[in-house]
Scaffold this motif. Structure first.
Motif: not given
Length: 384
Positions: A360, A365, A367-368, A370-371
């Protein structure tokens, strides 16, 4: 592209071409066809992208028959024909890659009093597959793992496929090809059969990937003696397996669902409730047990979630959102997480969490990604 979103068929004519592809697969197992053909099914690297590999022998006719057999058996998203060929243009070097933008079946014609007249037959590479192949060529990631100093160039152009080995630049056949198919950049003996099989299977995408092992000019004995066939085959296999993975990832990201571990389609559904309404369960066809809520068991298929995450990592790297160093580190942490998941112990859970948290940090950086990781980490924490 439609079909089995987790699998690509790769066909080769020669055993050295087969071995070059097979070396890039893991978890290989035999799949026996009722008619006697033996396929091998494996994964590309550590991903869940699957390849069904077969040896078809020399010539367009056996290639067409076994390509049809593979397409009917596996319902793949695409078929790749991979191996070596002779180069026809001087700018194409030994070891370079040619991706067929068009396949010519050059042995069609009519014999008349004033000579042999060509009756061209050709199949073009599908637009979407062509775009993905160009993307792989530009990214350059496919060269990883090749020997130091190997920097083959990827060319896109027509490939001529006939029924004889061409090893002359001045023979009657060479003159025929130059006269009627003078934009062909490479020549070989199987691609037309595979292209025809794809056309007759609801226009299944077919991509021909050839490593140049000679110049079809009388020097074949020399280049074969210098081991250009296995070298060119390895280059073609390197490009083709990365291309196969990209075709699968693209199919998964653009389709309506993901592929199950058997290659079947898993349905994704979306429902929006407004006001005081609440959605309970929404599903398509259900086979087997149904578990609702977290409960004492595993709350979701973590293996499938991590496989999806691996696809996302690959896509982000090829799109330039993850640099080479970060991508390599992320792949290492994801492999560690996969190993811990397989252990299935309390210690494995701890190692899994550590690997996922490190991952993680590497992809924060994007976004998808990290989600996705946040959701997976939450699931792991709920595991008993």
């Amino acid at each position: 592209m439609s079909g089995n979103s987790g699998l690509v068929v790769i066909l080769t004519a020669l055993n050295l071409e087969y071995e070059a592809v097979r070396e890039r697969l893991t978890g290989v197992r035999v799949h026996r066809h009722p008619a006697g053909t033996r396929f091998e099914i494996g994964r590309i690297d550590e991903s869940d992208c699957k390849v069904a590999l077969a040896l078809v022998g020399k010539g367009n006719h056996p290639a067409a028959v076994l390509a049809e057999r593979a397409m009917a058996q596996f319902s793949p998203i695409a078929a790749l024909f991979v191996g070596v060929a002779g180069g026809l243009w001087p700018n194409i070097q030994l070891g370079d890659i040619v991706v067929g933008s068009k396949i010519y079946a050059y042995h069609g014609g009519t014999s008349e009093d004033d000579g042999l007249k060509a009756r061209p037959k050709a199949w073009e590479i599908p637009h979407e597959a062509d775009q993905i192949a160009h993307h792989v060529a530009r990214a350059g990631h496919w060269r990883h793992g090749l020997p130091t100093g190997s920097t083959p160039t990827v060319h896109f152009g027509p490939i001529a496929a006939g029924e004889v080995v061409q090893d002359s630049a001045i023979s009657e056949q060479a003159r025929w090809i130059h006269q009627h198919y003078n934009d062909a950049v490479a020549i070989e003996m199987e691609a037309a059969g595979v292209a025809q099989a794809g056309h007759l299977n609801r226009a299944l995408p077919v991509v021909v990937v050839r490593g140049i092992s000679d110049h079809a000019d009388g020097s074949k004995a020399t280049t074969d003696g210098e081991n250009w066939q296995p070298r060119a085959a390895r280059h073609a296999a390197a490009f083709a397996t990365v291309l196969a993975q990209e075709l699968i990832i693209d199919s998964l990201s653009s389709g309506s669902g993901t592929a199950g571990q058997d290659g079947s389609r898993l349905m994704r559904t979306t429902n929006i409730a407004t006001g005081n309404a609440r959605v309970g369960v929404q599903a398509g066809h259900i086979h087997g047990d149904v578990n609702i809520g977290l409960g004492p068991g595993r709350p979701t298929d973590l293996a499938a979630s991590i496989a999806d995450l691996r696809h996302g990592l690959k896509r982000a790297h090829l799109d330039g959102r993850l640099d080479e160093e970060t991508y390599a580190a992320a792949e290492s942490e994801l492999n560690a997480a996969t190993d811990c998941l397989r252990e299935g112990s309390a210690g494995g859970k701890g190692g899994l969490l550590v690997a996922l948290k490190r991952l993680r940090g590497l992809v924060a950086d994007v976004a998808e990604l990290a989600a996705q990781l946040a959701a997976i980490i939450a699931v792991v924490k709920e595991m008993s």
